[in-house]
Design a protein around this motif. Structure first.
Motif: not given
Ligand code: MG
Ligand code: COA
Length: 299
Positions: A38-41, A71-73, A99-101, A135-137, A162-164
């Motif tokens: 449900l997130e980046d896609a 599910v990715r929220i 994501p982005k924990t 590790t996204e932030t 990628e987000d990092l």
């Molecule tokens: Mg992402």
């Protein structure tokens, strides 16, 4: 959960939550886990439609024995996250990818929110698992060693580059030959050891070039060698390679069995010799891990 009761998580395939076509194809793919995204896609205008589709998909597939449905929220500080949980929790996903924990505290907060739904819908409280993309932030890197306190909901730790990279304004995160640049090699290693420090699955990030099976194969072999137990996937063609790489070979199983048998035949021995090599307790632990993994992979 112990290593032997945990379900196998070698391949975790992202399926965009707003794609009826990809969702309808997903159950025929041999991924151990589907991550309905449900997130980046999913673009903002399609978030609500994706939530409804994913909820319907979960409701239509209550049997998760062959394939776990996660599910990715959206990130916890994102307005959509509450609606995501509200939509999918009644249909009882096996787990939530976060994501982005920013830190393990995000897992505590998510756990409380999930627990509320579990109680409301009379599922066993604590049964829904959690996998942070940890590790996204930039700030997330400084509390990676503290996930052990998250308790039994925490199934694993995975990482993203990628987000990092976007967060720090990096112009690239790979060398010309595809290897991670040094900041991302460091992040990969940190997440590997963070997972093991917490006693959970270490899940390697995805191989983005889905038309490059050789690159994927090398990336999987390196990940397995280093102690990862599975890998994210984005395309059905990646799943077979990942499953094979993260399943112990016949030779590995045989070798592990001999080590275990040797220690069992010599109770009280902390160190033994086999084929001209010294074995001690870390070898026994590794052999048992290989056999547990083989048993889980065999279903
Ligand atoms: Mg992402
Ligand atoms: N899950 C389920 N089915 C998938 C799939 C996926 N992740 N990726 C592709 N497919 C299906 C396609 O629909 C196509 O089906 P068809 O044979 O019935 O037409 C088939 O597999 C082959 O796909 P292909 O044409 O090779 O790729 P594509 O150009 O359709 O899609 C991507 C390429 C990258 C857009 C697609 O793989 C994708 O959406 N991946 C997931 C992306 C994602 O979730 N990102 C967020 C996490 S980083």
């Amino acid at each position: 959960m112990t290593e032997s009761t945990r379900k196998v998580m070698r391949s975790l395939l992202f399926v965009p939550g707003d794609s009826e076509k990809k969702l309808s194809k997903a159950d025929s793919i041999e991924a151990d886990v589907l991550i309905l995204d449900l997130e980046d896609a999913v673009v903002p205008e399609r978030k609500a439609a994706a939530r409804a589709l994913v909820r319907e998909y979960l409701a239509d597939r209550p049997d998760h024995r062959r394939q776990q449905l996660w599910v990715r929220i959206n990130p916890l500080d994102h307005a959509e996250a509450g609606a995501d949980l509200g939509a999918v929790m009644p249909a009882r996903p096996d787990g939530i990818v976060l994501p982005k924990t920013r830190s393990p505290e995000d897992i505590d907060v998510l756990g409380q929110r999930i627990g509320h739904y579990e109680a409301e819908y009379e599922f066993p409280v604590g049964s829904t698992l959690v996998l942070p993309v940890a590790t996204e932030t930039p700030q997330s890197l400084f509390s990676l060693g503290e996930y052990a306190r998250c308790g039994r909901r925490l199934a694993g730790i995975t990482w993203g580059a990628e987000d990092l990279a976007a967060a720090v304004g990096a112009t690239a995160n790979r060398e010309a030959d595809g290897r991670w640049t040094s900041p991302y090699q460091f992040v990969r290693s940190l997440s590997l050891f963070a997972a093991h420090a917490a006693g959970v699955e270490a899940i390697d990030t995805l191989w983005a070039n889905f038309r490059d099976p050789q690159g994927l194969e090398i990336s999987c072999a390196e990940a397995r060698r280093d102690g990862f137990s599975g890998k994210l996937a984005i395309h059905p063609d990646q799943v077979g390679v990942i499953n094979r790489c993260f399943t112990p070979s016949v030779e590995e199983i045989e070798h592990a069995r001999r080590i275990v048998e040797l220690f069992e035949a010599n109770p009280g021995a902390g160190t033994l010799a086999m084929d001209g090599h010294m074995l001690d307790l870390p070898h026994l632990r590794q052999a048992r891990r290989t056999l547990a993994l083989a048993a889980a992979a065999a279903g």
